[in-house]
Motif scaffolding. Structure first.
Motif, PDB file in Angstrom:
ATOM      1  N   ILE A 132      23.529  16.619 -16.037  1.00 11.41           N
ATOM      2  CA  ILE A 132      24.260  17.053 -14.852  1.00 11.41           C
ATOM      3  C   ILE A 132      25.076  15.889 -14.300  1.00 11.41           C
ATOM      4  O   ILE A 132      24.591  14.766 -14.186  1.00 11.41           O
ATOM      5  N   ILE A 133      26.323  16.174 -13.961  1.00 11.46           N
ATOM      6  CA  ILE A 133      27.187  15.200 -13.296  1.00 11.46           C
ATOM      7  C   ILE A 133      27.598  15.803 -11.963  1.00 11.46           C
ATOM      8  O   ILE A 133      28.097  16.930 -11.907  1.00 11.46           O
ATOM      9  N   GLU A 134      27.400  15.065 -10.879  1.00 10.19           N
ATOM     10  CA  GLU A 134      27.728  15.545  -9.543  1.00 10.19           C
ATOM     11  C   GLU A 134      28.781  14.635  -8.924  1.00 10.19           C
ATOM     12  O   GLU A 134      28.681  13.413  -8.986  1.00 10.19           O
ATOM     13  N   ILE A 135      29.774  15.260  -8.325  1.00 10.90           N
ATOM     14  CA  ILE A 135      30.853  14.523  -7.677  1.00 10.90           C
ATOM     15  C   ILE A 135      30.842  14.878  -6.196  1.00 10.90           C
ATOM     16  O   ILE A 135      30.924  16.055  -5.828  1.00 10.90           O
ATOM     17  N   SER A 163      31.518   9.566  -4.788  1.00 12.51           N
ATOM     18  CA  SER A 163      30.397   9.175  -5.636  1.00 12.51           C
ATOM     19  C   SER A 163      30.338  10.097  -6.852  1.00 12.51           C
ATOM     20  O   SER A 163      30.567  11.306  -6.740  1.00 12.51           O
ATOM     21  N   ILE A 164      30.070   9.499  -8.004  1.00 19.89           N
ATOM     22  CA  ILE A 164      29.912  10.245  -9.254  1.00 19.89           C
ATOM     23  C   ILE A 164      28.553   9.868  -9.827  1.00 19.89           C
ATOM     24  O   ILE A 164      28.323   8.712 -10.181  1.00 19.89           O
ATOM     25  N   ASP A 165      27.649  10.837  -9.892  1.00 17.29           N
ATOM     26  CA  ASP A 165      26.277  10.586 -10.322  1.00 17.29           C
ATOM     27  C   ASP A 165      25.968  11.421 -11.560  1.00 17.29           C
ATOM     28  O   ASP A 165      26.253  12.615 -11.608  1.00 17.29           O
ATOM     29  N   GLN A 195      30.049  22.991 -18.513  1.00 14.81           N
ATOM     30  CA  GLN A 195      30.641  23.962 -17.608  1.00 14.81           C
ATOM     31  C   GLN A 195      30.832  23.301 -16.261  1.00 14.81           C
ATOM     32  O   GLN A 195      29.981  22.535 -15.808  1.00 14.81           O
ATOM     33  N   MET A 196      31.954  23.622 -15.605  1.00 16.09           N
ATOM     34  CA  MET A 196      32.248  23.026 -14.317  1.00 16.09           C
ATOM     35  C   MET A 196      32.118  24.074 -13.223  1.00 16.09           C
ATOM     36  O   MET A 196      32.572  25.205 -13.384  1.00 16.09           O
ATOM     37  N   ASN A 235      30.186  20.215  -9.696  1.00 18.30           N
ATOM     38  CA  ASN A 235      29.076  20.052 -10.634  1.00 18.30           C
ATOM     39  C   ASN A 235      29.589  20.194 -12.059  1.00 18.30           C
ATOM     40  O   ASN A 235      30.329  21.133 -12.365  1.00 18.30           O
ATOM     41  N   LEU A 236      29.229  19.265 -12.921  1.00 20.49           N
ATOM     42  CA  LEU A 236      29.468  19.395 -14.349  1.00 20.49           C
ATOM     43  C   LEU A 236      28.105  19.386 -15.027  1.00 20.49           C
ATOM     44  O   LEU A 236      27.327  18.456 -14.835  1.00 20.49           O
TER      45      LEU A 236
END
Length: 296
Positions: free
Chosen positions: A33-36, A26-28, A7-8, A45-46
């Motif tokens: 969890i993926i944070e941009i 930055s892409i972490d 979910q985004m 947030n993904l």
């Protein structure tokens, strides 16, 4: 993400990034969890809604400058072109650093200018082509007292004193062009089979900003720069023929060169019929032309 359990969430839209300034993205990824972030501000947030997906069943693909080839991804706001810009000072997945560095060394057009400003840069290897209907203005409207004419304003900083700056092409003929001739040290204007020229002004210098205004109206053609003014008489039939070509839907115009010609090298901005030409509206544009970055 490669599964349907993601979910985004968009925290905020962020600033307009088409301003010629450098941005840090930055892409972490931390487990599910993926944070941009843009300049340290969290934008997207993904995350996975469930924790039942094993780590080896998911994968993350990051594309730079455009969508993944043959991707079926549909964007909320479709991109007309791939990203026009360049990347510097990146830290990347360790296994990919070598490949990125090699790509930069092999292709100089992927490198960033050391100092940049907003503008457009033509590397001398191609042109931008437009459909004239984008700039059609009905200046013969009875409500408008201004008669039709071709008006071109050019600001440019050449690396070489040669190349076509602007041209209009009909279905079967090149109707009009404005270029620099390094051999004659002059601006040259071609109207069908007629050619006019004017020596560069005394202050003309490669590497410095130059400006020129062209106006073609009825039986006169004028060229103005800050230090020179030239006027030529033209045949009224040529003017009417150019007007006829301009108003056809099949007509195109070029910036930075024409097929088979010498291409312009340097920074360039054009106003056509009083309207700034946006290179993002081009129907064809050489991939090495930089629309939004110009070396200082």
């Amino acid at each position: 993400m490669s599964n349907e359990h993601g979910q985004m969430m968009i925290s905020q839209l962020g600033p307009n990034i088409s301003d010629g300034k450098w941005r840090r993205v930055s892409i972490d990824r931390n487990e599910a969890i993926i944070e941009i972030r843009l300049d340290g501000i969290l934008l997207i947030n993904l995350y996975q809604r469930t924790q039942q997906i094993a780590q080896n069943n998911t994968w993350l693909t990051i594309a730079l400058g455009g969508l993944i080839p043959n991707s079926t991804v549909q964007l909320l706001s479709p991109l007309q072109f791939a990203l026009d810009g360049c990347i510097r000072n990146w830290s990347w997945v360790e296994t990919e650093v070598h490949a990125l560095n090699n790509a930069m060394e092999i292709n100089e057009h992927r490198r960033c200018f050391e100092h940049e400003k907003e503008g457009s840069y033509f590397p001398g290897s191609g042109y931008a082509q437009f459909q004239v209907p984008v700039f059609l203005i009905n200046e013969d409207d009875p409500k408008d007292a201004t008669p039709w004419g071709l008006r071109v304003e050019v600001s440019f900083r050449p690396v070489l004193a040669t190349g076509v700056l602007f041209a209009v092409q009909g279905q079967n003929t090149m109707a009009f062009s404005f270029a620099m001739d390094s051999h004659k040290k002059a601006f040259t204007i071609t109207l069908f089979d007629k050619q006019f020229s004017k020596h560069f002004p005394d202050d003309f210098c490669v590497g410095n900003w130059q400006s020129a205004k062209l106006k073609l109206l009825n039986s006169h053609l004028t060229l103005n720069t800050p230090t020179i003014k030239a006027t030529w008489n033209i045949h009224l039939n040529d003017f009417k023929a150019l007007k006829s070509v301009w108003n056809k839907s099949t007509t195109t115009f070029y910036i930075g060169g024409i097929p088979g010609s010498s291409y312009f090298t340097g920074c360039l901005e054009i106003f056509l019929q009083g309207k700034r030409v946006d290179l993002d509206l081009a129907m064809n544009k050489h991939g090495h032309i930089r629309t939004h970055s110009c070396p200082i």
